[in-house]
Design a protein around this motif. Structure first.
Motif, PDB file in Angstrom:
ATOM      1  N   PHE A 127      55.166  56.584 -21.756  1.00 44.24           N
ATOM      2  CA  PHE A 127      54.579  55.308 -21.659  1.00 44.24           C
ATOM      3  C   PHE A 127      56.353  54.989 -20.906  1.00 44.24           C
ATOM      4  CE2 PHE A 127      52.924  54.874 -26.209  1.00 44.24           C
ATOM      5  CZ  PHE A 127      51.415  55.594 -25.649  1.00 44.24           C
ATOM      6  N   HIS A 128      57.182  55.600 -20.616  1.00 45.48           N
ATOM      7  CA  HIS A 128      58.417  55.285 -19.483  1.00 45.48           C
ATOM      8  C   HIS A 128      58.512  56.391 -18.732  1.00 45.48           C
ATOM      9  CE1 HIS A 128      62.251  54.186 -18.867  1.00 45.48           C
ATOM     10  NE2 HIS A 128      62.282  53.451 -19.380  1.00 45.48           N
ATOM     11  N   PRO A 129      58.731  55.321 -17.807  1.00 44.69           N
ATOM     12  CA  PRO A 129      59.240  53.638 -17.444  1.00 44.69           C
ATOM     13  C   PRO A 129      57.691  52.747 -16.977  1.00 44.69           C
ATOM     14  CG  PRO A 129      59.616  54.825 -15.252  1.00 44.69           C
ATOM     15  CD  PRO A 129      58.966  56.436 -16.098  1.00 44.69           C
ATOM     16  N   TYR A 130      56.642  53.547 -16.991  1.00 42.12           N
ATOM     17  CA  TYR A 130      55.155  52.902 -16.733  1.00 42.12           C
ATOM     18  C   TYR A 130      55.242  51.564 -16.865  1.00 42.12           C
ATOM     19  CZ  TYR A 130      54.899  57.678 -15.498  1.00 42.12           C
ATOM     20  OH  TYR A 130      54.971  58.935 -15.279  1.00 42.12           O
ATOM     21  N   PHE A 131      55.635  51.066 -18.584  1.00 40.13           N
ATOM     22  CA  PHE A 131      55.628  50.377 -19.529  1.00 40.13           C
ATOM     23  C   PHE A 131      57.403  49.369 -20.160  1.00 40.13           C
ATOM     24  CE2 PHE A 131      51.492  52.259 -20.170  1.00 40.13           C
ATOM     25  CZ  PHE A 131      50.930  51.939 -19.609  1.00 40.13           C
ATOM     26  N   LYS A 132      57.898  49.626 -19.143  1.00 39.56           N
ATOM     27  CA  LYS A 132      59.339  49.413 -19.384  1.00 39.56           C
ATOM     28  C   LYS A 132      59.729  48.208 -19.634  1.00 39.56           C
ATOM     29  CE  LYS A 132      61.385  49.582 -14.535  1.00 39.56           C
ATOM     30  NZ  LYS A 132      61.822  50.624 -13.943  1.00 39.56           N
ATOM     31  N   ASN A 133      58.599  47.046 -19.256  1.00 33.72           N
ATOM     32  CA  ASN A 133      58.711  45.612 -19.388  1.00 33.72           C
ATOM     33  C   ASN A 133      57.842  45.314 -20.086  1.00 33.72           C
ATOM     34  OD1 ASN A 133      61.302  45.750 -17.048  1.00 33.72           O
ATOM     35  ND2 ASN A 133      59.142  45.856 -15.496  1.00 33.72           N
ATOM     36  N   CYS A 134      56.843  45.655 -20.882  1.00 36.83           N
ATOM     37  CA  CYS A 134      56.392  45.032 -21.783  1.00 36.83           C
ATOM     38  C   CYS A 134      56.720  45.054 -22.985  1.00 36.83           C
ATOM     39  CB  CYS A 134      54.862  46.381 -21.997  1.00 36.83           C
ATOM     40  SG  CYS A 134      53.637  45.172 -23.041  1.00 36.83           S
ATOM     41  N   ILE A 135      56.714  44.187 -23.334  1.00 33.96           N
ATOM     42  CA  ILE A 135      57.600  43.410 -25.250  1.00 33.96           C
ATOM     43  C   ILE A 135      56.703  43.523 -26.129  1.00 33.96           C
ATOM     44  CG2 ILE A 135      59.445  42.363 -22.980  1.00 33.96           C
ATOM     45  CD1 ILE A 135      57.930  39.729 -23.892  1.00 33.96           C
ATOM     46  N   GLY A 136      55.598  44.010 -25.788  1.00 35.34           N
ATOM     47  CA  GLY A 136      54.897  43.401 -27.287  1.00 35.34           C
ATOM     48  C   GLY A 136      53.413  43.418 -26.710  1.00 35.34           C
ATOM     49  N   ALA A 137      52.053  43.369 -27.987  1.00 36.58           N
ATOM     50  CA  ALA A 137      50.908  43.568 -27.645  1.00 36.58           C
ATOM     51  C   ALA A 137      50.411  42.161 -27.683  1.00 36.58           C
ATOM     52  CB  ALA A 137      49.939  44.442 -28.779  1.00 36.58           C
ATOM     53  N   ILE A 138      49.344  41.495 -27.512  1.00 37.92           N
ATOM     54  CA  ILE A 138      48.866  40.446 -27.422  1.00 37.92           C
ATOM     55  C   ILE A 138      47.045  39.968 -27.702  1.00 37.92           C
ATOM     56  CG2 ILE A 138      48.684  39.090 -24.971  1.00 37.92           C
ATOM     57  CD1 ILE A 138      49.822  36.625 -26.323  1.00 37.92           C
ATOM     58  N   ASP A 139      46.762  39.116 -28.895  1.00 34.20           N
ATOM     59  CA  ASP A 139      45.593  39.655 -28.777  1.00 34.20           C
ATOM     60  C   ASP A 139      44.750  38.366 -29.928  1.00 34.20           C
ATOM     61  OD1 ASP A 139      42.812  40.295 -29.062  1.00 34.20           O
ATOM     62  OD2 ASP A 139      43.287  42.471 -30.615  1.00 34.20           O
ATOM     63  N   GLY A 140      43.577  38.046 -30.224  1.00 35.65           N
ATOM     64  CA  GLY A 140      43.122  36.735 -30.942  1.00 35.65           C
ATOM     65  C   GLY A 140      42.344  37.070 -31.821  1.00 35.65           C
ATOM     66  N   THR A 141      41.890  36.792 -33.003  1.00 36.92           N
ATOM     67  CA  THR A 141      40.950  36.810 -33.638  1.00 36.92           C
ATOM     68  C   THR A 141      40.398  35.324 -34.452  1.00 36.92           C
ATOM     69  OG1 THR A 141      40.380  37.753 -36.075  1.00 36.92           O
ATOM     70  CG2 THR A 141      42.517  37.091 -35.323  1.00 36.92           C
ATOM     71  N   HIS A 142      39.155  35.377 -34.953  1.00 39.28           N
ATOM     72  CA  HIS A 142      38.623  34.031 -34.894  1.00 39.28           C
ATOM     73  C   HIS A 142      38.357  34.528 -36.970  1.00 39.28           C
ATOM     74  CE1 HIS A 142      36.513  31.772 -32.174  1.00 39.28           C
ATOM     75  NE2 HIS A 142      37.707  33.241 -31.752  1.00 39.28           N
ATOM     76  N   VAL A 143      39.004  33.495 -37.638  1.00 39.11           N
ATOM     77  CA  VAL A 143      39.747  33.980 -38.765  1.00 39.11           C
ATOM     78  C   VAL A 143      38.349  32.870 -40.202  1.00 39.11           C
ATOM     79  CG1 VAL A 143      41.044  33.798 -40.693  1.00 39.11           C
ATOM     80  CG2 VAL A 143      41.739  34.730 -39.538  1.00 39.11           C
ATOM     81  N   ARG A 144      37.726  33.181 -40.593  1.00 41.13           N
ATOM     82  CA  ARG A 144      36.682  32.734 -41.431  1.00 41.13           C
ATOM     83  C   ARG A 144      37.589  32.115 -42.163  1.00 41.13           C
ATOM     84  NH1 ARG A 144      31.202  34.986 -43.971  1.00 41.13           N
ATOM     85  NH2 ARG A 144      30.555  33.059 -44.398  1.00 41.13           N
ATOM     86  N   VAL A 145      36.923  30.178 -42.065  1.00 39.20           N
ATOM     87  CA  VAL A 145      37.044  29.301 -43.383  1.00 39.20           C
ATOM     88  C   VAL A 145      36.335  28.336 -43.803  1.00 39.20           C
ATOM     89  CG1 VAL A 145      39.473  28.942 -42.011  1.00 39.20           C
ATOM     90  CG2 VAL A 145      37.582  27.508 -41.236  1.00 39.20           C
ATOM     91  N   ARG A 146      36.848  28.058 -44.424  1.00 39.74           N
ATOM     92  CA  ARG A 146      35.944  26.759 -45.398  1.00 39.74           C
ATOM     93  C   ARG A 146      36.002  25.076 -44.939  1.00 39.74           C
ATOM     94  NH1 ARG A 146      31.904  27.118 -49.428  1.00 39.74           N
ATOM     95  NH2 ARG A 146      33.332  29.261 -49.883  1.00 39.74           N
ATOM     96  N   VAL A 147      35.192  24.533 -43.946  1.00 36.93           N
ATOM     97  CA  VAL A 147      35.226  23.221 -43.458  1.00 36.93           C
ATOM     98  C   VAL A 147      34.270  22.380 -44.599  1.00 36.93           C
ATOM     99  CG1 VAL A 147      36.990  23.625 -41.648  1.00 36.93           C
ATOM    100  CG2 VAL A 147      34.220  23.490 -41.494  1.00 36.93           C
ATOM    101  N   PRO A 148      34.787  21.256 -44.515  1.00 36.22           N
ATOM    102  CA  PRO A 148      32.935  20.263 -45.039  1.00 36.22           C
ATOM    103  C   PRO A 148      32.857  20.459 -43.675  1.00 36.22           C
ATOM    104  CG  PRO A 148      35.596  19.328 -44.682  1.00 36.22           C
ATOM    105  CD  PRO A 148      36.017  20.159 -44.147  1.00 36.22           C
TER     106      PRO A 148
END
Length: 297
Positions: A110-131
């Protein structure tokens, strides 16, 4: 409650070992302001809270087994939730980009190719209960209501940023824009740095997959459900530092892999950031291939 301090049953009840459980209770008392009541210790309050969120147990069930009124169970639940949320600044810390993550620095792949990467980011849909009257705003690509959550993590598997609360119908780009433009707690992207991302949210290095699993449907109002999501991320970070459960992590990985295989890919949002992400990926790929060819000579 004394048994939870020493017994292996503690992990079955609270999803953490006895030492981690006791330290967590002390942390909530010291930094979260949680206090015992006349008839209930801090340990009992925390154990009930952890059991509810980890096993999706209803208030009336806890009332029966703990011989407490439903009002008492609810009041203690919200007291523990408030104490955990107060630890956000202590456990959710964004990287400043000044140091190369050791997981990259110490890995020749991974180094030095990703040396400027500070982390990973993602999204998720969390199931909820609403009126029922609010359900259409929360029912997006799914046939049930969800909250669209954006999260960033470091390479040691800890959350560094979490933005819950957006309705399931909110577009991924809208959630990302909110994270980057908020007046208060916003996602920070140091100059010259980027996040590793998948397909879904556009942000320099690419896109994020919009769905990763689901969660329980507690019988709380939607604001409390949003707080529960944040509290779970804080607890996760605490456990990754204090009591990582590799078997549980592997189980979750298997579940996510199965869901990814069964999940149909949603529409990809393309814009200028997506083009920049493709350019960055192509540049890294070209650099890695050039070095590989040179080393073969």
């Amino acid at each position: 409650m004394n048994e939870l301090r020493v017994s292996v049953k503690c992990r079955n009840i609270t999803c953490m070992g006895p030492e981690a459980f006791q330290n967590f209770c002390e942390l909530l008392m010291r930094d979260g302001g949680l206090r015992p009541t006349r008839h209930t210790s801090v340990e009992e309050q925390v154990a009930r809270f952890l059991h509810i969120i980890s096993h999706n147990v209803r208030n009336r069930t806890m009332s029966f087994f703990f011989y407490r009124s439903g009002e008492t169970i609810s009041r203690h639940f919200h007291s523990v939730l408030k104490a955990i949320i107060s630890l956000e600044g202590q456990f959710l810390k964004q990287p400043n980009g000044s140091d190369v993550p050791p997981e990259i620095l110490n890995n020749d792949r991974f180094h030095p190719y990703f040396k400027n990467c500070i982390g990973a980011i993602d999204g998720t849909h969390v199931r909820v209960r609403v009126p029922n009257e609010d359900a259409p705003r929360y029912r997006g690509r799914k046939n049930y209501p969800t909250i669209n959550v954006l999260a960033a993590c470091s390479f040691d598997m800890k959350f560094t940023y979490v933005l819950p609360g957006w309705e399931g119908t909110a577009s991924d780009s809208r959630v990302m824009a909110s994270a980057l433009e908020r007046n208060g707690d916003k996602l920070k992207l140091p100059e010259g740095k980027y996040y590793l991302v998948d397909a879904g949210y556009p942000l320099k290095a690419g896109l994020i997959t919009p769905y990763r699993g689901s969660s329980t449907e507690p019988t709380y109002d939607v604001n409390t459900q949003v707080d529960i999501i944040l509290a779970c991320c804080i607890i996760h970070n605490y456990l990754m530092g204090m009591d990582p459960d590799e078997s549980l992590i592997n189980e979750v990985d298997r579940e996510l892999l199965n869901e990814t295989r069964n999940e149909e890919a949603g529409p990809v949002e393309r814009n200028e950031d997506h083009s920049l992400g493709e350019y960055l990926r192509d540049s890294i790929t070209s650099h890695m291939w050039h070095d590989y060819v040179a080393n073969q000579m």
